[in-house]
Every structure is written in C-alpha cells, then in structure tokens.
Design a protein around this motif. Sequence first.
Motif, PDB file in Angstrom:
ATOM      1  N   TYR A 144       9.859   4.217  -1.901  1.00  0.00           N
ATOM      2  CA  TYR A 144      10.944   3.238  -1.922  1.00  0.00           C
ATOM      3  C   TYR A 144      12.253   3.845  -2.420  1.00  0.00           C
ATOM      4  CZ  TYR A 144       7.351  -0.274  -1.151  1.00  0.00           C
ATOM      5  OH  TYR A 144       6.329  -1.012  -0.621  1.00  0.00           O
ATOM      6  N   LEU A 145      12.171   4.958  -3.099  1.00  0.00           N
ATOM      7  CA  LEU A 145      13.400   5.596  -3.568  1.00  0.00           C
ATOM      8  C   LEU A 145      14.189   6.213  -2.417  1.00  0.00           C
ATOM      9  CD1 LEU A 145      12.051   7.485  -6.735  1.00  0.00           C
ATOM     10  CD2 LEU A 145      13.040   5.186  -6.605  1.00  0.00           C
TER      11      LEU A 145
ATOM     12  N   LEU B 259      17.569  -1.869  -5.946  1.00  0.00           N
ATOM     13  CA  LEU B 259      17.072  -2.146  -4.600  1.00  0.00           C
ATOM     14  C   LEU B 259      15.654  -1.622  -4.412  1.00  0.00           C
ATOM     15  CD1 LEU B 259      20.279  -1.466  -2.500  1.00  0.00           C
ATOM     16  CD2 LEU B 259      19.151  -3.653  -2.855  1.00  0.00           C
ATOM     17  N   ALA B 260      15.373  -0.427  -4.912  1.00  0.00           N
ATOM     18  CA  ALA B 260      14.020   0.118  -4.818  1.00  0.00           C
ATOM     19  C   ALA B 260      13.039  -0.756  -5.588  1.00  0.00           C
ATOM     20  CB  ALA B 260      13.990   1.549  -5.343  1.00  0.00           C
TER      21      ALA B 260
ATOM     22  N   THR C 190       0.816  -1.217   0.000  1.00  0.00           N
ATOM     23  CA  THR C 190       0.000   0.000   0.000  1.00  0.00           C
ATOM     24  C   THR C 190       0.849   1.266   0.000  1.00  0.00           C
ATOM     25  OG1 THR C 190      -0.151  -0.135   2.422  1.00  0.00           O
ATOM     26  CG2 THR C 190      -1.951  -1.086   1.156  1.00  0.00           C
ATOM     27  N   MET C 191       2.133   1.143   0.255  1.00  0.00           N
ATOM     28  CA  MET C 191       3.003   2.317   0.296  1.00  0.00           C
ATOM     29  C   MET C 191       3.240   2.858  -1.118  1.00  0.00           C
ATOM     30  SD  MET C 191       6.665   2.610   2.238  1.00  0.00           S
ATOM     31  CE  MET C 191       5.898   1.972   3.729  1.00  0.00           C
ATOM     32  N   PRO C 192       3.192   4.180  -1.303  1.00  0.00           N
ATOM     33  CA  PRO C 192       3.453   4.759  -2.641  1.00  0.00           C
ATOM     34  C   PRO C 192       4.837   4.369  -3.143  1.00  0.00           C
ATOM     35  CG  PRO C 192       2.508   6.408  -1.179  1.00  0.00           C
ATOM     36  CD  PRO C 192       2.806   5.215  -0.324  1.00  0.00           C
TER      37      PRO C 192
ATOM     38  N   ILE D 265       9.933   5.406 -12.578  1.00  0.00           N
ATOM     39  CA  ILE D 265      10.166   6.022 -11.263  1.00  0.00           C
ATOM     40  C   ILE D 265      11.632   5.913 -10.864  1.00  0.00           C
ATOM     41  CG2 ILE D 265       9.542   5.885  -8.818  1.00  0.00           C
ATOM     42  CD1 ILE D 265       6.807   4.841  -9.731  1.00  0.00           C
ATOM     43  N   SER D 266      12.240   4.739 -11.081  1.00  0.00           N
ATOM     44  CA  SER D 266      13.638   4.564 -10.687  1.00  0.00           C
ATOM     45  C   SER D 266      14.595   5.370 -11.550  1.00  0.00           C
ATOM     46  CB  SER D 266      14.014   3.076 -10.738  1.00  0.00           C
ATOM     47  OG  SER D 266      13.825   2.565 -12.039  1.00  0.00           O
ATOM     48  N   SER D 267      14.136   5.845 -12.697  1.00  0.00           N
ATOM     49  CA  SER D 267      14.997   6.702 -13.516  1.00  0.00           C
ATOM     50  C   SER D 267      15.302   8.018 -12.814  1.00  0.00           C
ATOM     51  CB  SER D 267      14.334   6.976 -14.869  1.00  0.00           C
ATOM     52  OG  SER D 267      13.168   7.761 -14.715  1.00  0.00           O
TER      53      SER D 267
END
Length: 283
Positions: A142-143, A159-160, A136-138, A228-230
């Motif tokens: 995680y970044l 890792l994220a 449920t976490m946005p 997102i990880s970019s």
Amino acid sequence: MFPEAFRYHVAGAVNDFIDNLIEAHAPLFDSISDGILSFLLGVNSVLTFIPWWAYIAGVFLMSWYSSKKLISSVILASLPFVIGMFGLWAMAVESLSVIITAVIMALIIGLPVGVLMAEMRPVAAVLRPLLDGMQTMPSFVYLIPAMMLFGLGKVPAVLATLIYALPPVIRLTALGLNQVPKPVEEAALAYGATRWQLIREVRLPLAMPSILAGVNQTTMMALAMVVISSMIGARGLGQEVLLSINRIDVGRGFEAGMSVVFLAIVIDRLTQNMAKRWEPPKR
C-alpha cells in the motif's frame, strides 16, 4: 532457470502510466493532498491542545462508563502515563493524529459503501473479491501507490493507512445489516416504513454492534500501519521504532514498541466496551 523467451516486464508501462497520470492530473492530486493535510493538521492541533492529564482522565472515564470496572479502568488509564514516562508522549500524539484522520476517512467512505453492499447484490458481487484482495495484500504494498502519487510525508501515510484499514468497516457494516432478522423488517414494512426509514430506524440500530466491531477492527488495522507508514515520512512512534532498528538500539526500540502496544490496548478496549453497550441484553 526460466526461459528468456517467455520473460515480459510491465514495470516500464506502469512507470509511464504513473508519470502520465501525474502530469495530466497534477492539480487534482495537489488539491487532494492539501485537503488531507489541512484536515490532518487540524486533528493534530486539537490533540496537541489537550493536556496530558486530560487524556488519562478521559481514558479512565470512558472505560468506567463503558465497562463499570474500576480496576481495569485504572490499569487502562495508567498505560498512557507510561508512554509519557518513556518521553514519547509527543510522538504518540503525532501517530494518533494520523490514525484518527485515516479512521475518520475510512468511516466516511466505508459506512455508505457497506450499506450499498448490503442493499444491492451487484455491488456486493463486485466489492467482495476486491475486498478479499485488499485484505490479503501485504501491507507494504500500500505504500507504493501512495508514495508514487503523493511523494513522501504524512499525506501518503494517511492514504496508505486508509486503504489498508478500509475493508473491515465495509464488510462488518454489510454483515450487520444482512443479519437483521427478517421478521423485524417485515413488521416495520407492515407498519408503513419506507425503505430509507427501514434502514435508518430499524436495520442500522440493530446492526450497530457489528458496525462498531468494524470500527474497532479498522482502528486496529490503522494502528498496525504506524511503523510501516513511518518508512514514507509518517514520523511518530513508528519513526522511533525504525530508528532504533537502524541503530540497533534495543532499549529504545523496546520503549517505542511497547508504546505502540499500549496505544493499541487502550483503543481496542475502549472501542470493544463501547460496542458491547449496543448489544441487546441476553435472555
């Protein structure tokens, strides 16, 4: 307005904790980073070595083997070709290397944890709310820990992606093992199977459709982190989408976005078809 007297900030304590953690365990984090980076570079070198036509042929053959449908296999194999037509083949391979690395790590961690969750109720009681929170976490959240502990680059991106994509394979592995019919387990035990033999030779094969569905969901969630990880240096197709947003280049963003979609469709269809092959025949 909220009263000033009741305000309390934990940001300073969190920053101090992270600083102390990095200062005390810097060699450990460096070793983890080096290990992940070397594995990622190895995956990337293998993917780069494979010629473009071999990818397209591989997609067609895997689709044909798993589905036995000629037209859908041809259509699926044409999607990577379109990515190459857009001039984004190298970026797609770069994104794929991050996804494959994160998914492999997620499977190495998630499959044993899922088995433990199915076998031990205390483990399930602890992990269930933790997995609920993780799902449920946005995804942007995680970044933060990955970036704080490992800086910028591909390692924190892996890792994220790993943390974000881990819950489905754990949940669906445990679910598949718990759904194995009790009479089948009792019959195996009656024939003298040990607990390990029961898990390896009875429960895991019968739970394989659910486990492969977990692999599919983990892979799709890893794909969802590409853009997102970019933001923390993953590069690849996500970086192309991000640059097109910053420059308001709609056409460039459309090509990059559709390439991510095509990549997702190919991986989703292949993993779903493979999972269907493990399903028992319908009576």
